[in-house]
Design a protein around this motif. Sequence first.
Motif, PDB file in Angstrom:
ATOM      1  N   SER A 160      -5.855  46.032  -0.524  1.00  0.00           N
ATOM      2  CA  SER A 160      -4.682  45.452  -1.166  1.00  0.00           C
ATOM      3  C   SER A 160      -3.891  46.576  -1.826  1.00  0.00           C
ATOM      4  CB  SER A 160      -5.117  44.409  -2.206  1.00  0.00           C
ATOM      5  OG  SER A 160      -4.001  43.675  -2.659  1.00  0.00           O
TER       6      SER A 160
ATOM      7  N   PHE B  50     -10.946  45.434   3.674  1.00  0.00           N
ATOM      8  CA  PHE B  50      -9.795  44.785   3.034  1.00  0.00           C
ATOM      9  C   PHE B  50      -9.159  45.756   2.048  1.00  0.00           C
ATOM     10  CE2 PHE B  50      -7.925  42.328  -0.470  1.00  0.00           C
ATOM     11  CZ  PHE B  50      -7.060  41.496   0.232  1.00  0.00           C
TER      12      PHE B  50
ATOM     13  N   SER C 285      -6.674  36.000   0.893  1.00  0.00           N
ATOM     14  CA  SER C 285      -8.122  36.091   1.107  1.00  0.00           C
ATOM     15  C   SER C 285      -8.538  35.351   2.377  1.00  0.00           C
ATOM     16  CB  SER C 285      -8.876  35.509  -0.093  1.00  0.00           C
ATOM     17  OG  SER C 285      -8.559  36.197  -1.272  1.00  0.00           O
TER      18      SER C 285
ATOM     19  N   CYS D 191      -7.761  44.631   7.272  1.00  0.00           N
ATOM     20  CA  CYS D 191      -6.722  43.795   6.667  1.00  0.00           C
ATOM     21  C   CYS D 191      -5.957  44.609   5.636  1.00  0.00           C
ATOM     22  CB  CYS D 191      -7.335  42.568   6.012  1.00  0.00           C
ATOM     23  SG  CYS D 191      -6.092  41.437   5.313  1.00  0.00           S
TER      24      CYS D 191
ATOM     25  N   THR E  74      -1.387  40.595   5.612  1.00  0.00           N
ATOM     26  CA  THR E  74      -1.189  39.342   4.896  1.00  0.00           C
ATOM     27  C   THR E  74       0.294  39.000   4.797  1.00  0.00           C
ATOM     28  OG1 THR E  74      -1.161  40.455   2.759  1.00  0.00           O
ATOM     29  CG2 THR E  74      -3.284  39.617   3.541  1.00  0.00           C
TER      30      THR E  74
ATOM     31  N   THR F 131     -12.580  37.632  -1.072  1.00  0.00           N
ATOM     32  CA  THR F 131     -13.035  38.365   0.115  1.00  0.00           C
ATOM     33  C   THR F 131     -14.373  39.051  -0.128  1.00  0.00           C
ATOM     34  OG1 THR F 131     -11.731  40.293  -0.609  1.00  0.00           O
ATOM     35  CG2 THR F 131     -10.694  38.800   0.980  1.00  0.00           C
TER      36      THR F 131
ATOM     37  N   ASP G 205      -3.133  44.273   2.805  1.00  0.00           N
ATOM     38  CA  ASP G 205      -2.498  43.266   1.951  1.00  0.00           C
ATOM     39  C   ASP G 205      -1.466  43.948   1.046  1.00  0.00           C
ATOM     40  OD1 ASP G 205      -1.994  40.929   0.376  1.00  0.00           O
ATOM     41  OD2 ASP G 205      -3.447  41.664  -1.108  1.00  0.00           O
TER      42      ASP G 205
ATOM     43  N   ALA H 261      -7.981  37.291   5.591  1.00  0.00           N
ATOM     44  CA  ALA H 261      -8.995  38.322   5.824  1.00  0.00           C
ATOM     45  C   ALA H 261     -10.313  37.720   6.284  1.00  0.00           C
ATOM     46  CB  ALA H 261      -9.201  39.129   4.542  1.00  0.00           C
TER      47      ALA H 261
ATOM     48  N   GLY I 269     -13.938  46.083   0.106  1.00  0.00           N
ATOM     49  CA  GLY I 269     -12.525  45.914  -0.215  1.00  0.00           C
ATOM     50  C   GLY I 269     -12.160  46.455  -1.576  1.00  0.00           C
TER      51      GLY I 269
END
Length: 338
Positions: free
Chosen positions: A118, A116, A105, A44, A92, A188, A46, A108, A193
């Motif tokens: 970000s 994850f 969140s 994921c 996202t 998450t 983000d 994910a 992450g």
Amino acid sequence: MGDFKKASALALVLIAVLTQFISSSSVAMPLGKIEKSLKGKVICIDPGHGGTAETDSYRVGPTGEREEWINLRVGTLLGEMLEQSGAKVIYTRTTDTFIPLAERSKIAVENKVDLFISIHHNATADPKVNFPIIYFHGSAEENKASVDFGEKVAKKLVKHLFKGKGPYSLVSDFTIFSSSGASVLRGTYGIPGIIGEATFFTSPKEEKRLRLPDYNKKEALAYFEAIALFFNTAEVLPIAEKNDPSKIEPFKVFQEADRMKPEAKQWKANFSKGKKLFRKGGEQRLEKAFELLTLSARSFPDSYVAKECHELRVLILSKQGETDAAEMEKKRVRFFYP
């Protein structure tokens, strides 16, 4: 025909990127090994913030480049690299739109992702500041997989964006959000992450670089290399169930707007002065040292000197007979500043 040309061009770009990775990585990985480590992984991406240009005056550089735009460019480039290497990428957001933190969140978690990330860029009052900061959620002793991944990301960002030189910070999100941590990492937890703040767009020179497509590609490559290394292991480190965060007394720090105040620029000077006073000793000097070190840690709680600020605070508290407070500081250092 147009789609074929576009796909061919993307493939050539990926080959060039992977060739650079293989030749320049401190841990050389053959192309086949990269693909094997990434194939089938669900990741994921983000891209932080988005869709707030008209309402958010904080996340913008000296000449108008916005963090949310940079995040999206880097995230998209990273996603293309990962997909071409066999990973499945969940975004996202793919446009400059606002997505609530809880929704990020949820995306994910519902997609049962393996990792994850970000993507963010940072801001502070001091325009000379520029170094990577990586956040993991909670305690370093509980969230070992995220700490491991975060360290790999930090080192790759230093390598690609800072010519292998200079400091970085790898810290818990409780250093800046002392009561609960960051929403996207809290939501998450259990999935390896991080939040990556690669550079500071409040640095005029850095803002100019962040506008350049090739520079965005360098950053994306740093994340790509770190991800490949992270999955190129026999087993990902464990993530334990979170303990009650109230066991660590919150250390109140400056939040976003406060970190742009003039006094926040003194974070490093206050650290240096406090350290010198500590070395000289004496009751009054220790009291002043404690005050300056505390102010530095509050002004820039995720800086590369913040850990030492807290370590010196432990020593001062111990000298002053504040045993309980010193023990709390020791825990803060151990859990939040690996």
